[in-house]
Design a protein around this motif. Structure first.
Motif, PDB file in Angstrom:
ATOM      1  N   LEU A   1       0.695  -1.166   0.031  1.00 15.84           N
ATOM      2  CA  LEU A   1       0.017  -0.079  -0.244  1.00 15.84           C
ATOM      3  C   LEU A   1       0.825   1.311   0.028  1.00 15.84           C
ATOM      4  N   THR A   2       1.922   1.179   0.276  1.00 14.48           N
ATOM      5  CA  THR A   2       2.853   2.432   0.616  1.00 14.48           C
ATOM      6  C   THR A   2       3.980   2.438  -0.679  1.00 14.48           C
ATOM      7  N   LEU A   3       3.744   1.667  -1.508  1.00 16.29           N
ATOM      8  CA  LEU A   3       5.025   1.732  -2.585  1.00 16.29           C
ATOM      9  C   LEU A   3       4.907   2.970  -3.375  1.00 16.29           C
ATOM     10  N   VAL A   4       3.578   3.140  -3.773  1.00 20.89           N
ATOM     11  CA  VAL A   4       3.386   4.431  -4.702  1.00 20.89           C
ATOM     12  C   VAL A   4       3.717   5.821  -4.051  1.00 20.89           C
ATOM     13  N   PRO A   5       3.075   6.027  -2.845  1.00 19.29           N
ATOM     14  CA  PRO A   5       3.397   7.209  -2.298  1.00 19.29           C
ATOM     15  C   PRO A   5       5.041   7.204  -1.917  1.00 19.29           C
ATOM     16  N   VAL A   6       5.569   6.131  -1.746  1.00 18.61           N
ATOM     17  CA  VAL A   6       7.118   6.240  -1.160  1.00 18.61           C
ATOM     18  C   VAL A   6       8.055   6.654  -2.329  1.00 18.61           C
ATOM     19  N   LEU A   7       7.400   6.018  -3.410  1.00 20.77           N
ATOM     20  CA  LEU A   7       8.175   6.105  -4.705  1.00 20.77           C
ATOM     21  C   LEU A   7       7.971   7.853  -5.115  1.00 20.77           C
ATOM     22  N   ARG A   8       6.850   8.237  -5.049  1.00 22.81           N
ATOM     23  CA  ARG A   8       6.585   9.647  -5.290  1.00 22.81           C
ATOM     24  C   ARG A   8       7.641  10.361  -4.454  1.00 22.81           C
ATOM     25  N   LEU A   9       7.822  10.017  -3.099  1.00 23.53           N
ATOM     26  CA  LEU A   9       8.538  10.896  -2.301  1.00 23.53           C
ATOM     27  C   LEU A   9       9.963  10.696  -2.832  1.00 23.53           C
ATOM     28  N   PHE A  10      10.338   9.526  -3.145  1.00 29.81           N
ATOM     29  CA  PHE A  10      12.030   9.416  -3.409  1.00 29.81           C
ATOM     30  C   PHE A  10      12.146  10.161  -4.744  1.00 29.81           C
ATOM     31  N   ASN A  11      11.130  10.199  -5.679  1.00 36.56           N
ATOM     32  CA  ASN A  11      11.133  10.953  -6.997  1.00 36.56           C
ATOM     33  C   ASN A  11      11.474  12.346  -6.694  1.00 36.56           C
ATOM     34  N   THR A  12      10.739  12.976  -5.697  1.00 40.58           N
ATOM     35  CA  THR A  12      10.835  14.360  -5.316  1.00 40.58           C
ATOM     36  C   THR A  12      12.151  14.580  -4.832  1.00 40.58           C
ATOM     37  N   ILE A  13      12.702  13.778  -3.936  1.00 46.38           N
ATOM     38  CA  ILE A  13      14.148  14.308  -3.187  1.00 46.38           C
ATOM     39  C   ILE A  13      15.178  13.488  -3.941  1.00 46.38           C
ATOM     40  N   GLY A  14      14.896  12.759  -4.883  1.00 48.34           N
ATOM     41  CA  GLY A  14      16.357  12.269  -5.737  1.00 48.34           C
ATOM     42  C   GLY A  14      16.623  10.954  -5.464  1.00 48.34           C
ATOM     43  N   LEU A  15      16.052  10.057  -4.717  1.00 47.13           N
ATOM     44  CA  LEU A  15      16.449   8.901  -4.240  1.00 47.13           C
ATOM     45  C   LEU A  15      16.222   7.715  -4.967  1.00 47.13           C
ATOM     46  N   THR A  16      15.306   7.993  -5.859  1.00 49.64           N
ATOM     47  CA  THR A  16      15.156   6.658  -6.726  1.00 49.64           C
ATOM     48  C   THR A  16      16.176   6.418  -7.627  1.00 49.64           C
ATOM     49  N   GLY A  17      16.592   5.123  -7.742  1.00 51.72           N
ATOM     50  CA  GLY A  17      17.646   4.567  -8.616  1.00 51.72           C
ATOM     51  C   GLY A  17      18.766   4.404  -7.826  1.00 51.72           C
ATOM     52  N   SER A  18      18.739   4.588  -6.498  1.00 52.85           N
ATOM     53  CA  SER A  18      19.932   4.562  -5.587  1.00 52.85           C
ATOM     54  C   SER A  18      19.729   3.458  -4.594  1.00 52.85           C
ATOM     55  N   THR A  19      20.808   2.740  -4.180  1.00 59.98           N
ATOM     56  CA  THR A  19      20.705   1.751  -3.031  1.00 59.98           C
ATOM     57  C   THR A  19      20.185   2.124  -1.527  1.00 59.98           C
ATOM     58  N   PRO A  20      20.455   3.444  -1.383  1.00 62.44           N
ATOM     59  CA  PRO A  20      19.963   3.995   0.112  1.00 62.44           C
ATOM     60  C   PRO A  20      18.424   4.032  -0.203  1.00 62.44           C
ATOM     61  N   ALA A  21      17.894   3.947  -1.261  1.00 58.97           N
ATOM     62  CA  ALA A  21      16.248   4.035  -1.285  1.00 58.97           C
ATOM     63  C   ALA A  21      15.792   2.688  -0.859  1.00 58.97           C
ATOM     64  N   VAL A  22      16.398   1.609  -1.152  1.00 58.92           N
ATOM     65  CA  VAL A  22      16.071   0.331  -0.860  1.00 58.92           C
ATOM     66  C   VAL A  22      16.286   0.102   0.948  1.00 58.92           C
ATOM     67  N   TRP A  23      17.486   0.895   1.050  1.00 56.21           N
ATOM     68  CA  TRP A  23      17.651   0.751   2.606  1.00 56.21           C
ATOM     69  C   TRP A  23      16.554   1.202   3.403  1.00 56.21           C
ATOM     70  N   LEU A  24      16.112   2.471   3.010  1.00 56.86           N
ATOM     71  CA  LEU A  24      15.331   3.143   3.966  1.00 56.86           C
ATOM     72  C   LEU A  24      13.987   2.493   3.931  1.00 56.86           C
ATOM     73  N   TYR A  25      13.479   1.859   2.914  1.00 54.53           N
ATOM     74  CA  TYR A  25      12.291   1.384   2.771  1.00 54.53           C
ATOM     75  C   TYR A  25      12.260  -0.212   3.516  1.00 54.53           C
ATOM     76  N   GLN A  26      13.383  -0.671   3.419  1.00 51.45           N
ATOM     77  CA  GLN A  26      13.349  -2.080   4.091  1.00 51.45           C
ATOM     78  C   GLN A  26      13.431  -1.842   5.757  1.00 51.45           C
ATOM     79  N   ILE A  27      14.346  -1.103   6.175  1.00 50.69           N
ATOM     80  CA  ILE A  27      14.406  -0.717   7.613  1.00 50.69           C
ATOM     81  C   ILE A  27      13.195  -0.146   8.021  1.00 50.69           C
ATOM     82  N   GLY A  28      12.532   0.768   7.224  1.00 51.40           N
ATOM     83  CA  GLY A  28      11.333   1.195   7.703  1.00 51.40           C
ATOM     84  C   GLY A  28      10.179   0.237   8.060  1.00 51.40           C
ATOM     85  N   PHE A  29      10.157  -0.716   7.274  1.00 53.88           N
ATOM     86  CA  PHE A  29       9.182  -1.769   7.494  1.00 53.88           C
ATOM     87  C   PHE A  29       9.549  -3.056   8.317  1.00 53.88           C
ATOM     88  N   THR A  30      10.811  -2.771   8.875  1.00 49.88           N
ATOM     89  CA  THR A  30      11.313  -4.050   9.585  1.00 49.88           C
ATOM     90  C   THR A  30      11.147  -3.422  11.012  1.00 49.88           C
TER      91      THR A  30
END
Length: 306
Positions: free
Chosen positions: A149-178
């Protein structure tokens, strides 16, 4: 005139409370029979879990013609194995780069999830402050939130701040849901640490951070190891998050994304995919086997204590 009632003679002290003991062979037989249903259920569960793994292993050594004409179980009676599938997987995939990319995602995500979960769980369990209970309930309730449910909103947020396409984006998402599960697992253990132990350390001049680092964390090693193992395996095997935040053709693609691309780009068959999948699970399987005893102790410690 008083009448004295004679008392019954006392039995020897060692014989008063003893009941007839069962003979040793009969007692062992009864114990074995009482545990047989549990053993049977565990065996059935083990077989159910093992069959897909055995099928994957057998398929990885089968030929293309055999895969197209018969099931993997036929190889158990008429074996015709070949190692060419592993050579094919190594040819179409960059195994070294895939392993490095998977480690670059899984290791920081695991370390970050364990650290944040431990600090949050300790604060909620041992540090009194206003609103602690509502925050704890909110964190635990977040476990039921589907990540999809959060994939699209988080993806838009990462697009806005320029994190999409980088490994830290995956870190933040996985850490947040753990973190919600990590806090839930560690909270019970931290709450069970004797208050006298922490008070004695405070009287000796230890600050809150010193108590947490030198007293609480060493005692919670099994629970922390269990959380680290679960997070590492989940992060290593995750396909959706790296595929969405890194892209299918990214040079940072881990094993899971490259295996998915192996089917889409080259049209390889089941046998090559099975070989690639087995190569990808060797490291997490090794970690699981090495830390198995910590995993069992940690899960029991976090679940029972509290």
């Amino acid at each position: 005139m008083s009448v004295t009632v004679p008392r019954a003679p006392h039995a020897p002290e060692g014989l008063q409370s003893k009941s007839p003991a069962l003979p040793a062979p009969r007692f062992r037989l009864r114990r074995v029979l009482s545990r047989s249903p549990m053993h049977l259920v565990l065996i059935v569960i083990g077989v159910i879990w093992a069959v897909p793994v055995i099928g994957l292993l057998v398929t990885s050594f089968r030929t293309t013609g055999a895969v197209a004409t018969s099931g993997w179980w036929t190889e158990l009676t008429h074996p015709a194995f070949t190692p060419e599938n592993y050579r094919g997987a190594a040819t179409f995939m960059d195994l070294g780069a895939a392993a490095v990319n998977s480690l670059a995602i899984a290791v920081p995500a695991t370390v970050g999830a364990v650290i944040v979960s431990a600090v949050a769980a300790y604060a909620l369990a041992r540090m009194p402050f206003r609103g602690r209970l509502p925050i704890l309930l909110l964190v635990i309730a977040l476990q039921v939130t589907p990540p999809q449910l959060t994939l699209v909103p988080v993806l838009r947020l990462f697009n806005t701040i320029g994190l999409t396409g980088s490994t830290p984006a995956v870190w933040l998402y996985q850490i947040g849901f753990t973190i919600p599960f990590g806090v839930f697992l560690l909270y019970g253990f931290f709450a069970s640490v004797p208050a006298e132990l922490l008070e004695a350390a405070a009287l000796d001049g230890a600050g809150e951070f010193t108590i947490f680092r030198r007293i609480v964390l060493p005692t919670a090693t099994p629970v922390l190891a269990a959380l680290a193992m679960l997070q590492f395996i989940w992060s290593w095997n995750d396909l959706l998050t790296p595929l969405l935040f890194l892209g299918g053709g990214s040079e940072n693609a881990p094993f899971t994304v490259q295996i998915a691309g192996l089917l889409q780009a080259t049209g390889e068959g089941q046998e090559t995919l099975a070989a690639a999948a087995l190569l990808s699970v060797l490291l997490p399987l090794t970690v699981l086997l090495l830390l198995q005893r910590y995993f069992v102790r940690g899960i029991l410690g976090g679940a029972v204590k509290g």
